[in-house]
Design a protein around this motif. Structure first.
Motif, PDB file in Angstrom:
ATOM      1  N   LEU A   1      55.604  22.409  86.491  1.00 53.44           N
ATOM      2  CA  LEU A   1      55.843  21.301  87.420  1.00 53.44           C
ATOM      3  C   LEU A   1      56.939  20.372  86.905  1.00 53.44           C
ATOM      4  O   LEU A   1      57.190  19.323  87.495  1.00 53.44           O
ATOM      5  N   GLN A   2      57.583  20.761  85.797  1.00 56.27           N
ATOM      6  CA  GLN A   2      58.642  19.977  85.152  1.00 56.27           C
ATOM      7  C   GLN A   2      58.141  18.616  84.668  1.00 56.27           C
ATOM      8  O   GLN A   2      58.907  17.663  84.554  1.00 56.27           O
ATOM      9  N   GLN A   3      56.862  18.539  84.343  1.00 57.77           N
ATOM     10  CA  GLN A   3      56.273  17.320  83.790  1.00 57.77           C
ATOM     11  C   GLN A   3      56.185  17.497  82.265  1.00 57.77           C
ATOM     12  O   GLN A   3      55.107  17.607  81.684  1.00 57.77           O
ATOM     13  N   TYR A   4      57.334  17.519  81.631  1.00 58.34           N
ATOM     14  CA  TYR A   4      57.397  17.892  80.220  1.00 58.34           C
ATOM     15  C   TYR A   4      56.706  16.872  79.323  1.00 58.34           C
ATOM     16  O   TYR A   4      56.080  17.244  78.320  1.00 58.34           O
ATOM     17  N   ASN A   5      56.817  15.589  79.672  1.00 56.31           N
ATOM     18  CA  ASN A   5      56.189  14.558  78.847  1.00 56.31           C
ATOM     19  C   ASN A   5      54.667  14.644  78.893  1.00 56.31           C
ATOM     20  O   ASN A   5      53.985  14.171  77.980  1.00 56.31           O
ATOM     21  N   VAL A   6      54.102  15.244  79.959  1.00 54.53           N
ATOM     22  CA  VAL A   6      52.651  15.432  80.053  1.00 54.53           C
ATOM     23  C   VAL A   6      52.251  16.750  79.399  1.00 54.53           C
ATOM     24  O   VAL A   6      51.157  16.868  78.840  1.00 54.53           O
ATOM     25  N   ALA A   7      53.119  17.733  79.459  1.00 55.00           N
ATOM     26  CA  ALA A   7      52.823  19.034  78.845  1.00 55.00           C
ATOM     27  C   ALA A   7      52.776  18.923  77.321  1.00 55.00           C
ATOM     28  O   ALA A   7      51.964  19.604  76.673  1.00 55.00           O
ATOM     29  N   ILE A   8      53.615  18.083  76.737  1.00 60.80           N
ATOM     30  CA  ILE A   8      53.715  17.994  75.276  1.00 60.80           C
ATOM     31  C   ILE A   8      52.378  17.682  74.612  1.00 60.80           C
ATOM     32  O   ILE A   8      51.966  18.389  73.678  1.00 60.80           O
ATOM     33  N   PRO A   9      51.627  16.637  75.035  1.00 57.97           N
ATOM     34  CA  PRO A   9      50.342  16.384  74.360  1.00 57.97           C
ATOM     35  C   PRO A   9      49.332  17.510  74.535  1.00 57.97           C
ATOM     36  O   PRO A   9      48.463  17.707  73.683  1.00 57.97           O
ATOM     37  N   GLN A  10      49.430  18.271  75.633  1.00 59.06           N
ATOM     38  CA  GLN A  10      48.517  19.405  75.813  1.00 59.06           C
ATOM     39  C   GLN A  10      48.832  20.507  74.801  1.00 59.06           C
ATOM     40  O   GLN A  10      47.929  21.087  74.196  1.00 59.06           O
ATOM     41  N   TYR A  11      50.110  20.791  74.616  1.00 59.39           N
ATOM     42  CA  TYR A  11      50.482  21.793  73.609  1.00 59.39           C
ATOM     43  C   TYR A  11      50.095  21.320  72.210  1.00 59.39           C
ATOM     44  O   TYR A  11      49.587  22.100  71.392  1.00 59.39           O
ATOM     45  N   LYS A  12      50.345  20.039  71.916  1.00 61.04           N
ATOM     46  CA  LYS A  12      50.014  19.525  70.589  1.00 61.04           C
ATOM     47  C   LYS A  12      48.512  19.579  70.320  1.00 61.04           C
ATOM     48  O   LYS A  12      48.093  19.805  69.172  1.00 61.04           O
ATOM     49  N   ALA A  13      47.707  19.372  71.377  1.00 65.95           N
ATOM     50  CA  ALA A  13      46.257  19.428  71.205  1.00 65.95           C
ATOM     51  C   ALA A  13      45.782  20.833  70.845  1.00 65.95           C
ATOM     52  O   ALA A  13      44.687  21.006  70.297  1.00 65.95           O
ATOM     53  N   MET A  14      46.593  21.847  71.149  1.00 69.11           N
ATOM     54  CA  MET A  14      46.234  23.219  70.807  1.00 69.11           C
ATOM     55  C   MET A  14      46.289  23.475  69.302  1.00 69.11           C
ATOM     56  O   MET A  14      45.530  24.305  68.781  1.00 69.11           O
ATOM     57  N   LEU A  15      47.221  22.821  68.613  1.00 70.48           N
ATOM     58  CA  LEU A  15      47.555  23.202  67.244  1.00 70.48           C
ATOM     59  C   LEU A  15      46.357  23.219  66.293  1.00 70.48           C
ATOM     60  O   LEU A  15      46.229  24.150  65.492  1.00 70.48           O
ATOM     61  N   PRO A  16      45.444  22.234  66.320  1.00 70.96           N
ATOM     62  CA  PRO A  16      44.294  22.323  65.414  1.00 70.96           C
ATOM     63  C   PRO A  16      43.192  23.252  65.923  1.00 70.96           C
ATOM     64  O   PRO A  16      42.209  23.461  65.216  1.00 70.96           O
ATOM     65  N   LEU A  17      43.343  23.804  67.126  1.00 70.70           N
ATOM     66  CA  LEU A  17      42.281  24.604  67.731  1.00 70.70           C
ATOM     67  C   LEU A  17      42.603  26.091  67.811  1.00 70.70           C
ATOM     68  O   LEU A  17      41.687  26.927  67.766  1.00 70.70           O
ATOM     69  N   CYS A  18      43.873  26.433  67.941  1.00 66.08           N
ATOM     70  CA  CYS A  18      44.246  27.829  68.198  1.00 66.08           C
ATOM     71  C   CYS A  18      44.322  28.618  66.891  1.00 66.08           C
ATOM     72  O   CYS A  18      44.252  28.061  65.790  1.00 66.08           O
ATOM     73  N   TYR A  19      44.471  29.929  67.023  1.00 63.35           N
ATOM     74  CA  TYR A  19      44.669  30.793  65.858  1.00 63.35           C
ATOM     75  C   TYR A  19      46.053  30.522  65.258  1.00 63.35           C
ATOM     76  O   TYR A  19      46.979  30.109  65.956  1.00 63.35           O
ATOM     77  N   GLU A  20      46.196  30.817  63.959  1.00 61.30           N
ATOM     78  CA  GLU A  20      47.446  30.536  63.268  1.00 61.30           C
ATOM     79  C   GLU A  20      48.635  31.229  63.924  1.00 61.30           C
ATOM     80  O   GLU A  20      49.689  30.622  64.106  1.00 61.30           O
ATOM     81  N   LYS A  21      48.475  32.487  64.286  1.00 64.64           N
ATOM     82  CA  LYS A  21      49.606  33.223  64.839  1.00 64.64           C
ATOM     83  C   LYS A  21      50.010  32.709  66.222  1.00 64.64           C
ATOM     84  O   LYS A  21      51.144  32.901  66.646  1.00 64.64           O
ATOM     85  N   GLU A  22      49.082  32.042  66.913  1.00 65.73           N
ATOM     86  CA  GLU A  22      49.402  31.504  68.228  1.00 65.73           C
ATOM     87  C   GLU A  22      50.309  30.278  68.145  1.00 65.73           C
ATOM     88  O   GLU A  22      50.907  29.881  69.136  1.00 65.73           O
ATOM     89  N   LYS A  23      50.418  29.700  66.961  1.00 65.59           N
ATOM     90  CA  LYS A  23      51.268  28.514  66.798  1.00 65.59           C
ATOM     91  C   LYS A  23      52.741  28.842  67.015  1.00 65.59           C
ATOM     92  O   LYS A  23      53.526  27.955  67.349  1.00 65.59           O
ATOM     93  N   ALA A  24      53.106  30.108  66.828  1.00 60.64           N
ATOM     94  CA  ALA A  24      54.499  30.497  67.078  1.00 60.64           C
ATOM     95  C   ALA A  24      54.886  30.188  68.516  1.00 60.64           C
ATOM     96  O   ALA A  24      55.948  29.611  68.784  1.00 60.64           O
TER      97      ALA A  24
END
Length: 238
Positions: free
Chosen positions: A117-140
């Motif tokens: 939806l080109q709402q990049y400023n809203v997408a960023i915190p969602q991606y950042k919230a993944m980092l402590p939750l996802c598998y290591e290889k998914e961080k790529a």
């Protein structure tokens, strides 16, 4: 001959009609059974069929936040990104008790929906919230998407930082899908971001730091004409 064909048709009808009649009297599935059907469709990636049942059940009963997250995923795979954001974002605060990786998936779907939806400023915190939750290889992939968001917002330094982290993880996990092509792409994007950054200015030259010509005085100054030395402007390179 016509009579023989007529008898065959009658026999077929006698076999078919009872089965149709028996089927027509079967009771419709109960709502719990329909919910189970929706989950089967969902796990089979038949998102359109699952969504139809989820919507109908949600209109009669208020489904819990986890089912709303499922609905958000269905909307995402049906390319309805606004609905995907609505259902997942509203459900997320209630999903804290779920397994970390499942929550990371919902953050990813939300981030991707906002990104599309080109709402990049809203997408960023969602991606950042993944980092402590996802598998290591998914961080790529997560760092790659963060780099994309920052690049499209023309924050070249942040884009560069995230692309370099993505490159690091792709190098760490070479078995990732299309890792060779993605690493080649990332190298070009890193170079592009570096080219966009302002070039460092050369250090300013202070006049005090410029080497001044030196006049070497002989040891025996009494026998030297000092006036002559200054007139000749003797420069001695250090």
């Amino acid at each position: 001959m016509f009579r023989r064909w007529r008898k065959k048709i009658v026999c077929v009808l006698l076999l078919v009609v009872p089965s149709l009649t028996a089927t027509s009297f079967l009771p419709p599935p109960s709502d719990p059974e329909r919910l189970g059907m929706a989950l089967e469709y969902f796990t089979s990636r038949k998102y359109s069929e699952a969504l139809l049942i989820f919507i109908d059940l949600d209109n009669h009963y208020k489904l819990n936040p986890r089912f709303h997250a499922y609905m958000g995923m269905c909307y995402y795979y049906e390319w309805d990104y606004e609905k995907a954001c609505e259902f997942i974002d509203n459900s997320m605060p209630e999903l804290g008790g779920l397994a970390p990786h499942e929550r990371s998936l919902y953050h990813y779907i939300s981030g991707e929906s906002h990104f599309n939806l080109q709402q990049y400023n809203v997408a960023i915190p969602q991606y950042k919230a993944m980092l402590p939750l996802c598998y290591e290889k998914e961080k790529a992939q997560v760092y790659y998407r963060l780099g994309m968001c920052y690049m499209l917002m023309e924050d070249w330094q942040a884009a560069l930082d995230n692309y370099q982290l993505s490159l690091l993880y792709y190098g760490k996990y070479p078995d990732l899908k299309d890792s060779v092509a993605r690493m080649a792409q990332l190298q070009r994007m890193v170079k592009g971001c570096q080219d966009r950054l302002p070039k460092p200015e050369p250090p300013s030259v202070e006049t005090d730091s410029i080497a001044q010509p030196m006049i070497i005085m002989p040891a025996d100054t009494d026998s030297v004409d000092l006036h002559q030395i200054y007139e000749q402007k003797i420069d001695v390179k250090q």
